[in-house]
Design an enzyme around this catalytic site. Sequence first.
Site, PDB file in Angstrom:
ATOM      1  N   HIS B  76      41.673  12.977  65.940  1.00 36.40           N
ATOM      2  CA  HIS B  76      42.536  13.728  65.007  1.00 36.40           C
ATOM      3  C   HIS B  76      43.534  14.624  65.729  1.00 36.40           C
ATOM      4  O   HIS B  76      44.495  15.085  65.127  1.00 36.40           O
ATOM      5  CB  HIS B  76      41.697  14.503  63.984  1.00 36.40           C
ATOM      6  N   ASP B 107      36.183   9.710  65.741  1.00 35.71           N
ATOM      7  CA  ASP B 107      37.070  10.832  66.046  1.00 35.71           C
ATOM      8  C   ASP B 107      37.186  11.110  67.551  1.00 35.71           C
ATOM      9  O   ASP B 107      37.173  12.259  67.982  1.00 35.71           O
ATOM     10  CB  ASP B 107      36.638  12.092  65.282  1.00 35.71           C
ATOM     11  N   SER B 186      39.629  21.645  69.051  1.00 36.36           N
ATOM     12  CA  SER B 186      39.292  20.229  68.880  1.00 36.36           C
ATOM     13  C   SER B 186      39.543  19.429  70.136  1.00 36.36           C
ATOM     14  O   SER B 186      40.605  19.534  70.752  1.00 36.36           O
ATOM     15  CB  SER B 186      40.110  19.632  67.747  1.00 36.36           C
TER      16      SER B 186
END
Lengths: 484, 492
Positions: B76, B107, B186
């Site tokens: 992402h 992911d 992230s």
Amino acid sequence: MRRLFYLSLVLSTLTALAQDDSLDWGGSILTLEVSRLQYNFYQPWSSFTGGARKLGVVISGDEILTTADWLQDSTLVRVQKGGRGAWWNAKIKWIDYHANLATLAVAETAFWKGLKPAPLAEKAPTKGELRIWRLLDGNLQSWKGTVSKLFVQKGQRSFVKYLMIDINSDISAAGWSEIAVKNGKMVGLIASQDANRLMAIPSPLIRFILNARRNKTYTGLGYFDFSWEYSRNPATVEYLGMQGEPRGIVVTMVPETSTLARTLKPRDVILQIDGFPIDSSGDYQDPDYGYLSFYNLATRNKVAGDEVKLTVWREKKTVDLSFRLPKADYEMELVPDCNFDEPPEYVIVGGLVLQPLTTSYLQSWGSKWWENGPFRLNYYTFQPPTHDQPHIIFLSQVLPDAFNLGYQDYAQQVVEKINGRHCITLQDVLEALKTPQNGVHIIEFAQNKDVQRLILDASELEAANVRILQRYGIAKDHVIHGAR
Amino acid sequence: MLKRALPLCALALFLVGNPSSRAELFPNAEPEKSVVHITTFSQRPIWNEPWHFDHVRKATGTGFVIPGNRIMTNAHVVGWAKEILVRRHQDARSYVAKVKFIGHDCDLAILEVDDPLFFEGMKPLTLGDLPKVRSTVVTYGYPAGGDEISYTRGVVSRIEVQQYSHIQNRSFLVVQTDAAINPGNSGGPVIQDGKVVGVAFQGTHELENTGYFIPPPIIRHFLKDIKDGGYHGFPDSGILFSSLQNEAYRKYLKLAGNPGIGVRIDDVLPIPATKERIRIDDVLLQAGAYPVGSDGSVLYEGNRVNVGAVFDTAQSGDTVDLKIWRDGKEIAVKLPVYVYMKDRAEGSQYDHLPRYYIYGGLVFTPLCADYLETLGNDMGSGSDPDLLYELSFHGYEDPATRREEPVVLATILPHPVNADLQIRSRALVDAINGMRINSMEDVVRAFETSTNKFSVIEFMKQDRFESLEHAEAVKSNAEIMKSYGIGADRRL
């Protein structure tokens, strides 16, 4: 001469308007106090007592007219004259939730003393001002209203569309059966309010229904039960082989349970209903009120069971058809809208609560039930009934107990079969439970993402039911209308 | 939805102490030197006008260098990226990076940097094992887009199988830590004893002190998958389980013994290999080496997690050994598992620009979750119930009438040729010129092979239909493309 005529017209109008304010409408309008049961459809064995205050209007020497709304599930109705003084017990003589009309009677003759029946207008106003009368907090009030238009829309508690007067007014907290008055006569009964818009059931429709009822010819409201689209697209009209300007409405779907299923076919173009040409917007020209939706032709001087003649364009030629109007009945829907004057139905099977799916249940999720409620169950309200599935029985919740251990999280599953028997009603459920399969009850759900099947021990079911009812404070393991 | 991916995530609540405490944790390593700052410029398509792109969005995330001069990060972080810039720890220079592999289901992504200077002197981080619950971990990253690296410490709170919100319709093993997750972390490594034990990836607004990272079994699966030069994805057993804790059901299936063992197979997805081998009301006793509990869980490295975690250890095409209880006896089943794509439209879409076809100003596109979201629908709000039902329920409830790729009339570009149409948009297409529409290819074929004067489009809602004069519709296309500034009348 012409000038004199105009003057007299103006005078008569002025007089009439003056009458609206000067007439003693207080002798016709009454306050109603309704005590009613409000059921908790999420826990269908429980209810609490609620109430409402609304209005009624005297329409004859022994009859009070009001909207049906808020009389559902009533346990006591009382009437008060003039907004103060004694309350008199009233009985509902007749009620029709689709038409949203009811009449009440009061047994004591003394009650009727001094009351004046309100005259009902034969024609609804299509424009201009009127007055709205009500009793509020013991005071008689009159508010100005302006007729915006006459149009056809669903009744307050019905899927049937019929004529309404759209009134613009500054009145607040209305929609409780106030009366709209013009030229000294009642022209409508206020059924609902949305901001400055009031919806009134027009007097001509009320007169027609009341007269039919008095003549014992009232069989309920009829309606058109098919899906359609406009014929405004010239390419569609030409594709269907019609010449000239677009006209009529194109039938797209007729539910297989509809009485029209044998009469109409998809892609029929309905050109006329009872001789009235239908335009490409689905409107006809009403002799009294101008352009109105064709839906009005089901209730315009007609009741359920009356014959309707159709002129239809089918396979490149004109065909004359006729059918009888079906009676408006909540049970005609896959998910019935309403369930009035009877407690909600349910069956508890070893803690599994089975209920018929109704809009009332879905409304347990509050005013935004459509957004907050279970999507899949909500979506059934969009689906038409079929012969195989006219209604839906579903598992609404599980009352946890050792008997149903492992099933406690299941909810909102549609029941398809129990012990191999197709279940459309709760009566089917009771019947199916009489025939366990090798000592177990097999409950099968309609294909879904969560669970397809549950098994219950048949030999322990009865004892489990007794225990569960006691633990959860439930008096009966089932309530089924008409069941012994 | 309980958990949603934050655009680019993770901030820790407990800041890692001073440098000396770091030195104690990593006496022989300086992991921060292998952690990179990622800046992404991305552009998502607009799904109801699929020839358009949304505005360019700038976002930041974190990555780390792994053996082979590669950068690992979250999918992402780099999804729909047009340009990716990476910076080394305490280095002013930005380098251009490219996506080499991307796994949207798990992911994870691998980036490459062409400039060899970028990796000079960098020690790649190595992968550790699944950390123990209650053990301490440290996250490294660039939360909130800061230029300086941030260290945070937390404990492993629990390990479970949970939805991966980047793809939305897949669930895998996750590790929950008491470090809250915020934009920017992230893709950053979660370190224990000098090794990577996770990739920080999502948080939740609904629980305090809660962040999630992708654990080593999932990372290893991804790295193994890409060894052949392409990413294939996690396989799906195609088995839907239902707990088997009710004594009556266990008796019905003639299952005696420990009531805590064995989960019931409630349904099977339309995957031929699974359909052939697995039956409804089979009881799964063991998957791989793991006995399966009656609630559908297995004891996986000391954690009670969903049995799905066992199937997630297999690569697509691998076989998983199962012990099944069927008809009163135990049997062994070797179940080959494959990547399942039939529910792809229900999850978030990546990599492929939306398909579309324009005919007479009518824009047709496949129904997918992103299209619904473009309409302003949070899934479940029910604003377009027909579309939501078709996307998420129809296939399960009535597989026989399921369409491979439901097509929706997404919008109509107004032009005299279509101005009289009564349906405006958001309508599911049932048939065109009598041909049932199962895919975009059917739409093209139905229009372009027609010799009829009128094209007739039938919709699912209440069997409504519309007609257009075929020759006029074809003739209008060029003018419509020009009026609305559309380069091509199709993307298939």
